[in-house]
Design a protein around this motif. Structure first.
Motif, PDB file in Angstrom:
ATOM      1  N   VAL A 128       0.820  -1.216   0.000  1.00  0.00           N
ATOM      2  CA  VAL A 128       0.000   0.000   0.000  1.00  0.00           C
ATOM      3  C   VAL A 128       0.854   1.266   0.000  1.00  0.00           C
ATOM      4  O   VAL A 128       0.688   2.132  -0.859  1.00  0.00           O
ATOM      5  N   ARG A 129       1.762   1.378   0.956  1.00  0.00           N
ATOM      6  CA  ARG A 129       2.522   2.624   1.104  1.00  0.00           C
ATOM      7  C   ARG A 129       3.338   3.011  -0.134  1.00  0.00           C
ATOM      8  O   ARG A 129       3.373   4.199  -0.479  1.00  0.00           O
ATOM      9  N   PRO A 130       3.982   2.061  -0.844  1.00  0.00           N
ATOM     10  CA  PRO A 130       4.700   2.478  -2.060  1.00  0.00           C
ATOM     11  C   PRO A 130       3.766   3.093  -3.120  1.00  0.00           C
ATOM     12  O   PRO A 130       4.120   4.080  -3.768  1.00  0.00           O
ATOM     13  N   ALA A 131       2.578   2.544  -3.263  1.00  0.00           N
ATOM     14  CA  ALA A 131       1.627   3.079  -4.239  1.00  0.00           C
ATOM     15  C   ALA A 131       1.119   4.452  -3.810  1.00  0.00           C
ATOM     16  O   ALA A 131       0.990   5.370  -4.627  1.00  0.00           O
ATOM     17  N   VAL A 132       0.857   4.607  -2.524  1.00  0.00           N
ATOM     18  CA  VAL A 132       0.366   5.883  -2.010  1.00  0.00           C
ATOM     19  C   VAL A 132       1.455   6.954  -2.105  1.00  0.00           C
ATOM     20  O   VAL A 132       1.172   8.118  -2.396  1.00  0.00           O
ATOM     21  N   ALA A 133       2.712   6.567  -1.896  1.00  0.00           N
ATOM     22  CA  ALA A 133       3.824   7.520  -2.027  1.00  0.00           C
ATOM     23  C   ALA A 133       3.922   8.042  -3.457  1.00  0.00           C
ATOM     24  O   ALA A 133       4.288   9.203  -3.671  1.00  0.00           O
ATOM     25  N   GLN A 134       3.566   7.208  -4.429  1.00  0.00           N
ATOM     26  CA  GLN A 134       3.561   7.665  -5.827  1.00  0.00           C
ATOM     27  C   GLN A 134       2.585   8.822  -6.021  1.00  0.00           C
ATOM     28  O   GLN A 134       2.785   9.667  -6.885  1.00  0.00           O
ATOM     29  N   ASP A 135       1.539   8.840  -5.204  1.00  0.00           N
ATOM     30  CA  ASP A 135       0.545   9.909  -5.282  1.00  0.00           C
ATOM     31  C   ASP A 135       0.852  11.063  -4.333  1.00  0.00           C
ATOM     32  O   ASP A 135       0.037  11.963  -4.162  1.00  0.00           O
ATOM     33  N   GLY A 136       2.015  11.022  -3.667  1.00  0.00           N
ATOM     34  CA  GLY A 136       2.421  12.138  -2.813  1.00  0.00           C
ATOM     35  C   GLY A 136       1.912  12.081  -1.393  1.00  0.00           C
ATOM     36  O   GLY A 136       1.805  13.105  -0.727  1.00  0.00           O
ATOM     37  N   GLY A 137       1.607  10.891  -0.909  1.00  0.00           N
ATOM     38  CA  GLY A 137       1.090  10.781   0.451  1.00  0.00           C
ATOM     39  C   GLY A 137       1.657   9.595   1.195  1.00  0.00           C
ATOM     40  O   GLY A 137       2.627   8.966   0.759  1.00  0.00           O
ATOM     41  N   ASP A 138       1.039   9.295   2.309  1.00  0.00           N
ATOM     42  CA  ASP A 138       1.445   8.153   3.116  1.00  0.00           C
ATOM     43  C   ASP A 138       0.247   7.702   3.942  1.00  0.00           C
ATOM     44  O   ASP A 138      -0.668   8.488   4.221  1.00  0.00           O
ATOM     45  N   ILE A 139       0.260   6.445   4.308  1.00  0.00           N
ATOM     46  CA  ILE A 139      -0.765   5.871   5.170  1.00  0.00           C
ATOM     47  C   ILE A 139      -0.050   5.101   6.263  1.00  0.00           C
ATOM     48  O   ILE A 139       0.836   4.296   5.973  1.00  0.00           O
ATOM     49  N   THR A 140      -0.423   5.358   7.507  1.00  0.00           N
ATOM     50  CA  THR A 140       0.206   4.646   8.616  1.00  0.00           C
ATOM     51  C   THR A 140      -0.850   3.928   9.447  1.00  0.00           C
ATOM     52  O   THR A 140      -1.983   4.387   9.576  1.00  0.00           O
ATOM     53  N   PHE A 141      -0.430   2.817  10.001  1.00  0.00           N
ATOM     54  CA  PHE A 141      -1.276   2.005  10.867  1.00  0.00           C
ATOM     55  C   PHE A 141      -1.458   2.732  12.196  1.00  0.00           C
ATOM     56  O   PHE A 141      -0.503   3.234  12.772  1.00  0.00           O
ATOM     57  N   ARG A 142      -2.686   2.778  12.702  1.00  0.00           N
ATOM     58  CA  ARG A 142      -2.943   3.382  14.006  1.00  0.00           C
ATOM     59  C   ARG A 142      -3.522   2.372  14.992  1.00  0.00           C
ATOM     60  O   ARG A 142      -3.284   2.486  16.180  1.00  0.00           O
ATOM     61  N   GLY A 143      -4.316   1.412  14.467  1.00  0.00           N
ATOM     62  CA  GLY A 143      -4.885   0.466  15.414  1.00  0.00           C
ATOM     63  C   GLY A 143      -5.712  -0.622  14.762  1.00  0.00           C
ATOM     64  O   GLY A 143      -6.018  -0.579  13.571  1.00  0.00           O
ATOM     65  N   PHE A 144      -6.062  -1.629  15.583  1.00  0.00           N
ATOM     66  CA  PHE A 144      -6.915  -2.733  15.150  1.00  0.00           C
ATOM     67  C   PHE A 144      -7.793  -3.096  16.327  1.00  0.00           C
ATOM     68  O   PHE A 144      -7.308  -3.338  17.434  1.00  0.00           O
ATOM     69  N   GLU A 145      -9.115  -3.100  16.085  1.00  0.00           N
ATOM     70  CA  GLU A 145     -10.051  -3.385  17.163  1.00  0.00           C
ATOM     71  C   GLU A 145     -11.337  -3.955  16.582  1.00  0.00           C
ATOM     72  O   GLU A 145     -11.918  -3.369  15.661  1.00  0.00           O
TER      73      GLU A 145
END
Length: 189
Positions: A128-145
């Motif tokens: 996910v993150r490499p593809a999102v970086a191509q679009d100029g952003g980032d996604i980070t994990f915050r939690g699972f519940e």
């Protein structure tokens, strides 16, 4: 120095590629001028340009988010500020401390789910993150519940009109395929 620009799925955000390393490790996301000026000489300089509302640093790119003026009016000033900064030799960040998003601060999940969380993080980091970086952003994990994965979107992804589709149709389907325990994906601030 030649700086390339790329559009992003977010019309309010433009990606700038200075042809140099911007941040060696992690990312940095700035949403206000005061915090930006304290943490980064480059981000502070960019926030001095009227209309700039957000600055995001990745490994080799800078995304700038605007409000108001057209890109044709802002782009020359942004290019000039980036070029001046890199030509000056000043550091991108004010201190050697890790960027503001480094580490795993603020993560939440049940210890019994640790193996699932490691799998989710691995999928995010590799697919996910490499593809999102191509679009100029980032996604980070915050939690699972309770079957829900909570993610934080940054840079061009924050406030992007297509971010909901990215989360629900792209990332959610990917995670559900590889981790059946995942029921849904939600965005958190």
């Amino acid at each position: 120095m030649f700086i390339q620009t790329e559009s992003t799925p977010n019309p309010a955000t433009l990606k700038f590629l200075p042809g140099k390393e911007v941040l060696r490790d992690g990312t940095a996301d700035f949403r206000d001028a005061e915090g930006a000026a304290q943490a980064s000489p480059l981000a502070g300089r960019l926030f001095e340009i009227p209309g700039v509302t957000g600055v995001f640093f990745g490994y080799d790119f800078i995304t700038v988010t605007k409000e108001g003026p057209d890109w044709q009016h802002l782009k020359p000033a942004i290019l000039g500020a980036i070029m001046e900064h890199f030509m000056s030799g000043a550091p991108v960040m004010a201190s050697a401390a890790p960027p503001n998003d480094a580490g795993q601060a603020g993560e939440f999940y049940d210890k019994a789910d640790e193996e699932l969380v490691l799998t989710i993080k691995e999928l995010l980091d590799t697919r996910v993150r490499p593809a999102v970086a191509q679009d100029g952003g980032d996604i980070t994990f915050r939690g699972f519940e309770n079957g829900t994965v909570f993610l934080h979107m940054k840079g061009a992804c924050a406030g992007c009109p297509s971010s909901t589709a990215t989360l629900k149709h792209g990332i959610q389907n990917l995670l559900r395929h590889f981790v059946p325990e995942v029921q849904q994906v939600e965005q958190v601030a």
